[in-house]
Each structure stands twice: as C-alpha cells, then as structure tokens.
Design a protein around this motif. Structure first.
Motif, PDB file in Angstrom:
ATOM      1  N   TRP A 148       0.834  -1.205   0.000  1.00 37.95           N
ATOM      2  CA  TRP A 148       0.000   0.000   0.000  1.00 37.95           C
ATOM      3  C   TRP A 148       0.869   1.256   0.000  1.00 37.95           C
ATOM      4  O   TRP A 148       1.755   1.401   0.827  1.00 37.95           O
ATOM      5  N   MET A 156       2.392  -1.616   4.486  1.00 39.74           N
ATOM      6  CA  MET A 156       2.441  -0.193   4.148  1.00 39.74           C
ATOM      7  C   MET A 156       3.879   0.160   3.781  1.00 39.74           C
ATOM      8  O   MET A 156       4.800  -0.060   4.563  1.00 39.74           O
ATOM      9  N   GLU A 207      -9.276  -1.771   6.005  1.00 48.55           N
ATOM     10  CA  GLU A 207      -8.866  -1.046   7.203  1.00 48.55           C
ATOM     11  C   GLU A 207      -8.689  -1.965   8.402  1.00 48.55           C
ATOM     12  O   GLU A 207      -7.875  -1.709   9.286  1.00 48.55           O
ATOM     13  N   THR A 233      -1.887  -4.959   9.089  1.00 47.92           N
ATOM     14  CA  THR A 233      -0.972  -4.542   8.026  1.00 47.92           C
ATOM     15  C   THR A 233       0.416  -4.238   8.590  1.00 47.92           C
ATOM     16  O   THR A 233       0.537  -3.536   9.594  1.00 47.92           O
ATOM     17  N   ARG A 264      -5.720   3.485   3.497  1.00 42.06           N
ATOM     18  CA  ARG A 264      -6.086   2.249   2.811  1.00 42.06           C
ATOM     19  C   ARG A 264      -7.558   2.250   2.412  1.00 42.06           C
ATOM     20  O   ARG A 264      -8.374   2.912   3.038  1.00 42.06           O
ATOM     21  N   VAL A 278      -3.167   2.703  -3.439  1.00 40.41           N
ATOM     22  CA  VAL A 278      -4.514   2.720  -2.864  1.00 40.41           C
ATOM     23  C   VAL A 278      -5.543   3.254  -3.851  1.00 40.41           C
ATOM     24  O   VAL A 278      -6.744   3.041  -3.687  1.00 40.41           O
TER      25      VAL A 278
END
Length: 447
Positions: free
Chosen positions: A60, A87, A98, A102, A93, A65
């Motif tokens: 991400w 990330m 969510e 992550t 995100r 995104v």
C-alpha cells in the motif's frame, strides 16, 4: 503453486523489486508482474498466477490505494487465499482493508536483518501454513439427526411472565372450552430477488387458562426428511451494533439500535454439505465450489445460491425458509450476551476458534444452543448492505434498501481473527461471489 503473489502499483516498482529479491533470499517463491498492463481486463497470466498463489502480498502506497488493479488483486487475494498487506508509504487504505492487520515497512530499505522485516517474514510463514491447511481432510461424518432438541430457556429479560407450554392435544382441548386469542401473523411477502419471503411472525400467541395466567403456544417444529436441525429463538429485545469503546469497533456497526423481534426458528449449525447435496440431487441447487462433505458446513456458495436453497427447502415442508436478517442473526449469535463475543470479552474463546473448517457438531454451543455463529465460516444474511444502521427496521426484518447487489455477511471465519469474530462485525460481498470461507444458515417461520 507459487508461495507469494506480489501486488503493487507500477510507480512503486523499484521498491517492489527490492522486496521480491528479499523474499526470494528468505526462501519464498515469488511471482510479480513486471509488464505494463494493457486494455480493460486482467492479463490472463497475471490472473492465473494470482488465483494459484498461496499468499498475496499487497504493497500500500499513495499510488497503489488509488489503483483499480491493486484493489482488485487485494480483493481476490482476500477471498481466494491469504492476504498479507504492508504499508510502504503513508496512505489511507481502502475501507474494506482497514481492519486487516498490516505490516509497517515504511522506509524499509531492503535490510533483511531489520526487526520489522523479520516479523513480516514470520507473518508470511504463518499465512502459508494456514493456506496449506485451509481445505481440511474431512472424515466420514454420521448423518445429522433431524430431531429438534427442546429450545433453550430464554434470557430472563425477554420473558417477563411465567409461562407453561401446552402440547397440541392440550391446546385442542382448551380450544373446545374457551375462546383463544387470535395469533397475529403477517401476510406472505415476497421481496427483491426472492431472497426474503415467507410469513413474518409479529408476535407469539397466548391463551388464558381462566386464572389470569398466560400459557405460551410454542410454534410447531419445522421437520421434514431433508430439513436441517433448527432451534427456536424466543421473542425479545436487544441492542444491535457495538459501542465506540469496544476493541476493534468499526463505524459501520453504529448507531446502536434497539430491535424487538418475534419468535423464529434458526439453524442449529450452518447448512452442511449433506443438506446442500440433497438440494443438488433434487435439481434445486447447483454444485458448490468449496471442498467438504457430511456434517461440515457447505462453502463456495453465493448469496443467490443460498436463496435458491431456501426456496427449494420451502417446497419440501409446510414452512417458509429464508436467510436470516442481520438483526435475527446477531440476536441469535449473541444469545443474550452484551460482550464482544458470546463467551465474553476475551479472544479466542475456549474451543471456539479454529484454523480450519470444522463440523458444527464439534464446536461449543452458545446459550441459545447454536454452534459456529462466531467462527468456522462467514454467513450470508438477507440484508442489502448499507454502511450504518441509520435506517435499520426496528422489528428485526431484513433491510432491503441500500446496495442490494452487495449483501451483508456476519460472523468470523477460520481465516480471520479477533476483529471479525465479534458478534457486531459486519462485511459486504457481491451476491454472486462464491468464496470458500462463506456459508450460511437458515430461518424458518410457521405458516
């Protein structure tokens, strides 16, 4: 089969290459697309590799995104295998990811000895282990008895007056000597897509024995040769959703709303493979896409498939079968508990959560006598998806406004964790999706 499919935005290719080389150095087989996509559809090779990978890693960033390709790959990864996102840049995100744990690899420069990288590698290994055991070897399971056990006692708060159940003979005798109060029943309704149909009970019926004491008339148990085992849920009132203070709370679980429901029968377990295959053999359903047999929950069935099953089952008995509404599902799953899980606030509950699909008979029951409401597989409901409870019907019926191409699913699955196992957790899937972690249970109403 490749261990890892690496999903990233083309703008992040230099960082993706660093990661791919590090993953290979740590012993993983990696497939990553170095070719610019063209046209409006997936490249055939890319889609094949994505579907066959055991784990999908999505990177991400501020660019990814917004990428429809990365979003699509992440979505397919979440549905078809294990998703391990990371990330690599500060970004917001997509909302559906969510709640997915992550990894933070912002600023990581390829150092394989760095703690964050080693933790990320361990996450991938755990996901690979889950992927290898995702489809369990199913042992032969004895036929499921269709005899319905006596319904569990209702919570004290929803049965304000002492009652005494009458047998059918006693009720017949009483009708000869006294004038019974009429049972209030809703009319037959048929709603969008044929999914939510049948008789909606508006309230239980009582008869007086002349002394002022009310005697509850217990609805007849829905039974037939192919009918699933059902449990009677007494009428009651509860608050749907979760408070801000609940760990893992999500905004789509508000506003908390008071719901009052009439009595209804709900499946003691999810619909099993044996029950589904009876519908297939009779021509009422198409084969499911999941793997399993016997008393294990059927998986790989869409919302449309589940609705076809309830329509078929309704023709086999004098009852109207359908998918539960969100409110009916959560009320039954909570079983009177106001905590995050029916067993309390601690995750996981003893014997409840498993890394693989199990037979409902092998999982503990909640206070209403239902098993696998929180865990095992996620379950379809009748409701069209909406992002809040702002217009949820207060009588517990299904909400048929909002995005009806997407339907709400409830309950955690063997592939998910603490956040998704909560009774209040909700998610949305396209009504045509056939996912190996998605099943369903049914509700029946007496005509």
């Amino acid at each position: 089969m490749t261990d890892v499919f690496l999903s990233y935005s083309r703008a992040d290719r230099p960082r993706a290459e660093i990661m791919a080389k590090a993953l290979e150095a740590d012993g993983f087989s990696v497939w990553w697309d170095k070719i610019l996509r063209a046209g409006q559809t997936y490249d055939e090779v890319t889609e094949t590799m994505l579907r066959e990978a055991k784990v999908v890693i999505v990177l991400w960033s501020q660019t990814s995104v917004k990428s429809k390709w990365v979003r699509a790959e992440a979505t397919l990864g979440q549905r078809n295998c294990e998703l391990v996102p990371a990330m690599i840049e500060e970004a917001e995100r997509p909302i559906m990811f969510e709640l997915v744990q992550t990894a933070d690899l912002i600023g990581w420069d390829g150092d394989r000895s760095e703690t964050r990288w080693r933790e990320f590698v361990e996450d991938i290994k755990r996901s690979l282990e889950k992927a290898d055991t995702a489809e369990p070897v199913v042992a032969s399971t004895p036929p499921i008895t269709k005899k319905v056990k006596a319904p569990p006692p209702p919570p004290p708060t929803i049965q304000p007056e002492p009652v005494q159940a009458l047998s059918s003979n006693e009720r017949a005798s009483k009708k000869k000597s006294s004038s019974p109060l009429p049972m209030i029943l809703g009319a037959v309704i048929v709603l969008g897509g044929g999914a939510y149909f049948g008789l909606q009970a508006l309230g239980g019926a009582d008869e007086s024995d002349g002394s002022g004491t009310k005697t509850a008339i217990i609805p007849t148990s829905p039974e037939c040769d192919v009918c699933p085992s059902m449990t009677l849920i007494e009428s009651g009132t509860f608050v749907i959703g979760s408070p801000d203070s609940e760990t893992h709370h999500s905004g789509n679980e508000q506003p908390q709303t008071e719901i009052t429901l009439g009595p209804y029968w709900i499946g003691k377990t999810e619909i099993t493979w044996s029950e589904w295959e009876a519908c297939v053999a009779d021509g009422g359903c198409r084969p499911a896409q999941g793997n399993g047999e016997g008393g294990y929950p059927v998986t790989g069935v869409s919302w449309n498939d589940a609705s076809a099953y309830t329509a078929w089952l309704s023709t086999k008995s004098g009852f109207a079968y359908r998918l539960p509404s969100e409110a009916e599902w959560e009320y039954a799953a909570r079983a009177g508990a106001g905590s995050a899980y029916w067993w309390g606030e601690t995750y996981p509950g003893p014997g409840v959560v498993s890394g693989a699909v199990k037979s409902g008979a092998d999982l503990p029951e909640n206070a209403f006598g239902l098993s696998a409401t929180l865990g095992n597989v996620r379950e379809w409901t009748a409701d069209c998806y909406a992002s809040s409870y702002a217009d949820l019907p207060a009588n517990g019926t299904a909400r048929l406004t909002g995005n009806c191409d997407r339907r709400t699913v409830r309950g955690g699955s063997y592939r998910l964790g603490a956040a998704e196992h909560r009774a209040a957790n909700r998610a949305r899937y396209d009504r045509t999706i056939r996912d190996r972690s998605l099943g369903f249970r049914v509700v029946a109403e007496q005509p």
